[in-house]
Design a protein around this motif. Structure first.
Motif, PDB file in Angstrom:
ATOM      1  N   LEU A  52       0.826  -1.211   0.000  1.00 55.77           N
ATOM      2  CA  LEU A  52       0.000   0.000   0.000  1.00 55.77           C
ATOM      3  C   LEU A  52       0.858   1.258   0.000  1.00 55.77           C
ATOM      4  N   LEU A  53       1.941   1.269   0.801  1.00 53.92           N
ATOM      5  CA  LEU A  53       2.807   2.440   0.841  1.00 53.92           C
ATOM      6  C   LEU A  53       3.479   2.676  -0.505  1.00 53.92           C
ATOM      7  N   GLY A  55       2.436   1.596  -3.416  1.00 57.18           N
ATOM      8  CA  GLY A  55       1.402   1.984  -4.375  1.00 57.18           C
ATOM      9  C   GLY A  55       0.967   3.423  -4.195  1.00 57.18           C
ATOM     10  N   ALA A  56       0.792   3.835  -2.915  1.00 60.94           N
ATOM     11  CA  ALA A  56       0.394   5.218  -2.657  1.00 60.94           C
ATOM     12  C   ALA A  56       1.466   6.189  -3.141  1.00 60.94           C
ATOM     13  N   VAL A  59       1.296   6.211  -6.988  1.00 61.52           N
ATOM     14  CA  VAL A  59       0.098   6.910  -7.463  1.00 61.52           C
ATOM     15  C   VAL A  59       0.210   8.409  -7.203  1.00 61.52           C
ATOM     16  N   THR A  60       0.772   8.773  -6.038  1.00 62.18           N
ATOM     17  CA  THR A  60       0.925  10.198  -5.727  1.00 62.18           C
ATOM     18  C   THR A  60       1.829  10.887  -6.732  1.00 62.18           C
ATOM     19  N   THR A  63      -0.248  11.198  -9.962  1.00 61.21           N
ATOM     20  CA  THR A  63      -1.306  12.214  -9.855  1.00 61.21           C
ATOM     21  C   THR A  63      -0.716  13.612  -9.743  1.00 61.21           C
TER      22      THR A  63
END
Length: 338
Positions: A52-53, A55-56, A59-60, A63
């Motif tokens: 999750l970290l 991926g976040a 993605v950040t 974005t």
């Protein structure tokens, strides 16, 4: 469980109809399995958290780059053709290019192409205006030497129209460079509006002109602005209203806001949607579409906002909103409404 302990039993047939049973203590194996289950659970949670970290973070980054691209696109839409995304991946062609980098590169290329075409158009406009100015000056002087008569009047009228067009083109080319400077002066806004109306009406009385043009003052203010540019903006708006609209043409002064309204058919849809466009007119209208373009450009130099709309009951309405600055050396009485 046997006697409170995990127990494994094994039984089988023996001789003479008897059975053989074996009891094995299963405590150690149970503890080992429980420890293994806990290890699997915690390792799974750690793996999910790490995923999750990562991926976040990924993605950040994506974005953030997309938001930067969107901001640049909005700036380009607003007219800032110097804006560029300049994505890090586009600088190094040896690195793998993802979809965001491809979009950023395409946007930067589009902005550069638009800027080049706009600069070429601006240079062409300026060159044409400068090249026409000299022969038109000679043509104007020659027309003044012609004998009086109707043909002479027609020639002089067309020469004057060509000179006006040339001067408009030169003014647009100066506005395109973005190097115009203000010559600030302080005056009541109603005074400027009345002077514009008198000039449009050929010297009619104060507050009105013989062609149905008048000034209405709701609230007067003392503003510091470039008087020549302000008169140019209002003069072009009044001239456009008289040429393409119908009387009466009304200039309304309400604080730092001046509106010019006619009672004709209103502005065309393309103008309301995209603003004035040079050399574009519709519906058989005369002119070159430069008057409102110059008015909009001069309003931007003044730091003012010029909006175009159609009145609900008919007619075109142009609204100029000036930035109200304190007058230089003015008294409090001069600075207020009168």
């Amino acid at each position: 469980r046997h006697h409170g302990r995990p127990t494994m039993w094994a039984a089988g047939p023996a001789d003479h109809g008897r059975a053989l049973a074996v009891e094995v203590d299963y405590s150690q194996q149970a503890r080992t399995i429980a420890g293994l289950d806990g290890a699997i659970l915690w390792s799974s949670l750690l793996a999910i958290g790490a995923t999750l970290l990562v991926g976040a973070f990924a993605v950040t980054r994506v974005t953030r780059r997309l938001h930067a691209t969107a901001r640049v696109a909005r700036r380009i839409t607003a007219g800032d053709l110097d804006a560029r995304v300049d994505d890090p991946l586009t600088r190094d062609r040896s690195r793998p290019q993802d979809e965001v980098a491809a979009v950023a590169a395409a946007l930067d290329s589009m902005a550069s192409s638009l800027q080049s075409k706009l600069l070429a158009e601006q240079r062409f406009t300026a060159d044409v205006a400068h090249e026409l100015r000299t022969p038109l000056t000679g043509l104007h002087a020659a027309a003044e030497l012609l004998p009086p008569g109707r043909p002479t009047e027609l020639v002089r009228d067309r020469v004057a129209a060509l000179r006006t067009l040339t001067e408009d083109l030169l003014e647009i080319s100066r506005l395109d460079t973005g190097r115009e400077r203000l010559d600030l002066d302080a005056e009541h806004l109603s005074t400027v509006a009345e002077r514009v109306v008198r000039a449009a009406g050929g010297g009619a009385g104060s507050g009105g002109a013989g062609d149905g043009t008048r000034v209405e003052v709701v609230r007067d203010v003392y503003v510091e602005t470039d008087r020549r540019r302000l008169e140019r903006v209002l003069g072009n708006l009044v001239a456009n209203a008289l040429r393409h609209g119908r009387a009466p043409v009304v200039l309304t002064v309400d604080g730092p806001v001046v509106s010019v309204r006619d009672h004709g058919d209103g502005y065309p849809e393309y103008l309301l949607a995209h603003g004035p466009q040079r050399f574009r007119t519709e519906g058989g209208a005369t002119g070159h579409g430069l008057g409102l373009t110059i008015a909009l450009g001069q309003a931007e130099v003044l730091g003012a906002r010029l909006d175009f709309a159609n009145a609900p009951d008919g007619g075109a309405v142009a609204t100029l909103t000036l930035p109200q600055r304190p007058p230089v050396g003015g008294t409090p009485e001069d600075a207020g409404p009168r």
